[in-house]
Structure formats: structure tokens, C-alpha cells
Motif scaffolding. Structure first.
Motif, PDB file in Angstrom:
ATOM      1  N   ALA A 112       0.832  -1.212   0.000  1.00 50.68           N
ATOM      2  CA  ALA A 112       0.000   0.000   0.000  1.00 50.68           C
ATOM      3  C   ALA A 112       0.862   1.256   0.000  1.00 50.68           C
ATOM      4  CB  ALA A 112      -0.920  -0.001   1.209  1.00 50.68           C
ATOM      5  N   VAL A 113       2.042   1.165   0.614  1.00 52.89           N
ATOM      6  CA  VAL A 113       2.943   2.318   0.643  1.00 52.89           C
ATOM      7  C   VAL A 113       4.244   2.016  -0.101  1.00 52.89           C
ATOM      8  CG1 VAL A 113       2.020   3.347   2.731  1.00 52.89           C
ATOM      9  CG2 VAL A 113       3.785   1.614   2.933  1.00 52.89           C
ATOM     10  N   LYS A 114       4.238   0.905  -0.862  1.00 54.04           N
ATOM     11  CA  LYS A 114       5.373   0.546  -1.730  1.00 54.04           C
ATOM     12  C   LYS A 114       6.693   0.544  -0.952  1.00 54.04           C
ATOM     13  CE  LYS A 114       4.031   3.762  -4.618  1.00 54.04           C
ATOM     14  NZ  LYS A 114       3.902   4.704  -5.743  1.00 54.04           N
ATOM     15  N   THR A 115       6.679  -0.137   0.172  1.00 58.98           N
ATOM     16  CA  THR A 115       7.834  -0.126   1.065  1.00 58.98           C
ATOM     17  C   THR A 115       8.210  -1.547   1.479  1.00 58.98           C
ATOM     18  OG1 THR A 115       7.257   2.069   1.911  1.00 58.98           O
ATOM     19  CG2 THR A 115       8.732   0.738   3.256  1.00 58.98           C
ATOM     20  N   VAL A 116       9.515  -1.787   1.549  1.00 58.76           N
ATOM     21  CA  VAL A 116      10.034  -3.033   2.074  1.00 58.76           C
ATOM     22  C   VAL A 116      10.850  -2.717   3.318  1.00 58.76           C
ATOM     23  CG1 VAL A 116      12.127  -2.967   0.639  1.00 58.76           C
ATOM     24  CG2 VAL A 116      11.293  -5.155   1.519  1.00 58.76           C
ATOM     25  N   TYR A 117      10.776  -3.631   4.283  1.00 63.79           N
ATOM     26  CA  TYR A 117      11.476  -3.436   5.554  1.00 63.79           C
ATOM     27  C   TYR A 117      12.432  -4.602   5.799  1.00 63.79           C
ATOM     28  CZ  TYR A 117       7.380  -0.446   6.191  1.00 63.79           C
ATOM     29  OH  TYR A 117       6.388   0.493   6.021  1.00 63.79           O
ATOM     30  N   LEU A 118      13.461  -4.314   6.580  1.00 63.89           N
ATOM     31  CA  LEU A 118      14.358  -5.374   7.044  1.00 63.89           C
ATOM     32  C   LEU A 118      14.575  -5.155   8.537  1.00 63.89           C
ATOM     33  CD1 LEU A 118      16.016  -7.852   6.133  1.00 63.89           C
ATOM     34  CD2 LEU A 118      18.010  -6.338   6.039  1.00 63.89           C
ATOM     35  N   GLN A 119      13.963  -6.019   9.339  1.00 64.12           N
ATOM     36  CA  GLN A 119      14.164  -5.983  10.783  1.00 64.12           C
ATOM     37  C   GLN A 119      15.387  -6.834  11.103  1.00 64.12           C
ATOM     38  OE1 GLN A 119      12.469  -4.277  13.298  1.00 64.12           O
ATOM     39  NE2 GLN A 119      14.145  -5.036  14.591  1.00 64.12           N
TER      40      GLN A 119
END
Length: 121
Positions: free
Chosen positions: A74-81
Motif C-alpha cells: 500500500a505504501v510501496k515499502t520493504v522493511y528489514l528488521q
């Protein structure tokens, strides 16, 4: 014009945590696969983790059980925790995305500018 902008890098002590974010800008996009790579001085760039649009994930053996990749389309974002960080995780981390553009019906891989992660006491 498509751009990937990373954030969240920094200095952390061994055993600590960081969360990296990478947001894609541009309209009429379909993001297929998103991934994180890293590169240390004198070493080749390596794949750390990737996540497909359907949600299947891949992790390098060196980060399994410590890193988690996720995406919010929805916000075109990828995360890496990144948890339980080790000095050997020190590197420049790059976001990577395989993006299909509806405006010209083209698909290509895009890279972010990189964000430094330093794990040191």
C-alpha cells in the motif's frame, strides 16, 4: 521516474537491533520482488533477503533467525528488521526491487543508494 529511498541505517552495538526501510516512488507501478543486499569493503555484494509479491521469503544462511523481511504494498515499502546484530553484519545495505511500470509496459530492476550499518562496541 522510479526511485528507491532507504533509511534506518546507523551505528549499533553487538546484539542490538535496527530496522531498515526502503520506499519506492513513482506512480502506476507493480512491484514484483523486493530484496535487500549488502556489501562490505573488499567483498562482493551479497543477497541478504528477498520477498516476492505473493509473500514467499528467502534468507541468506548467515541471517536466518535474526533478520525478517516484510513489505507493505500500500505504501510501496520493504522493511528489514535486523536483530541480534553481529560485527560481521557491518556493511552498506542496498534495497533492490523488480518493478513493472504500467505507463510504458516495461520491467526492470532498480537499486537504492545504500545505507550504512555499523555494528561495533
Amino acid at each position: 521516474q522510479v526511485q528507491l529511498v532507504e533509511s534506518g541505517g546507523g551505528l549499533v552495538q553487538p546484539g542490538g537491533s535496527l530496522r531498515l526501510s526502503c520506499a519506492a516512488s513513482g506512480s502506476s507501478l507493480r512491484i514484483i520482488t523486493m530484496a535487500w543486499y549488502r556489501q562490505s569493503p573488499g567483498k562482493e555484494r551479497e543477497l541478504v533477503a528477498s520477498i516476492a509479491k505473493i509473500g514467499s521469503e528467502y534468507y541468506a544462511d548467515s541471517v536466518k533467525g535474526r533478520f525478517t523481511i516484510s513489505r507493505d504494498d500500500a505504501v510501496k515499502t520493504v522493511y528489514l528488521q535486523m536483530n541480534a546484530l553481529k560485527p560481521e553484519d557491518t556493511a552498506v545495505y542496498y534495497c533492490n526491487a523488480d518493478i513493472f511500470r504500467l505507463v510504458d509496459i516495461t520491467s526492470r530492476v532498480y537499486w537504492g543508494q545504500g545505507t550504512q550499518v555499523t555494528v561495533s562496541s
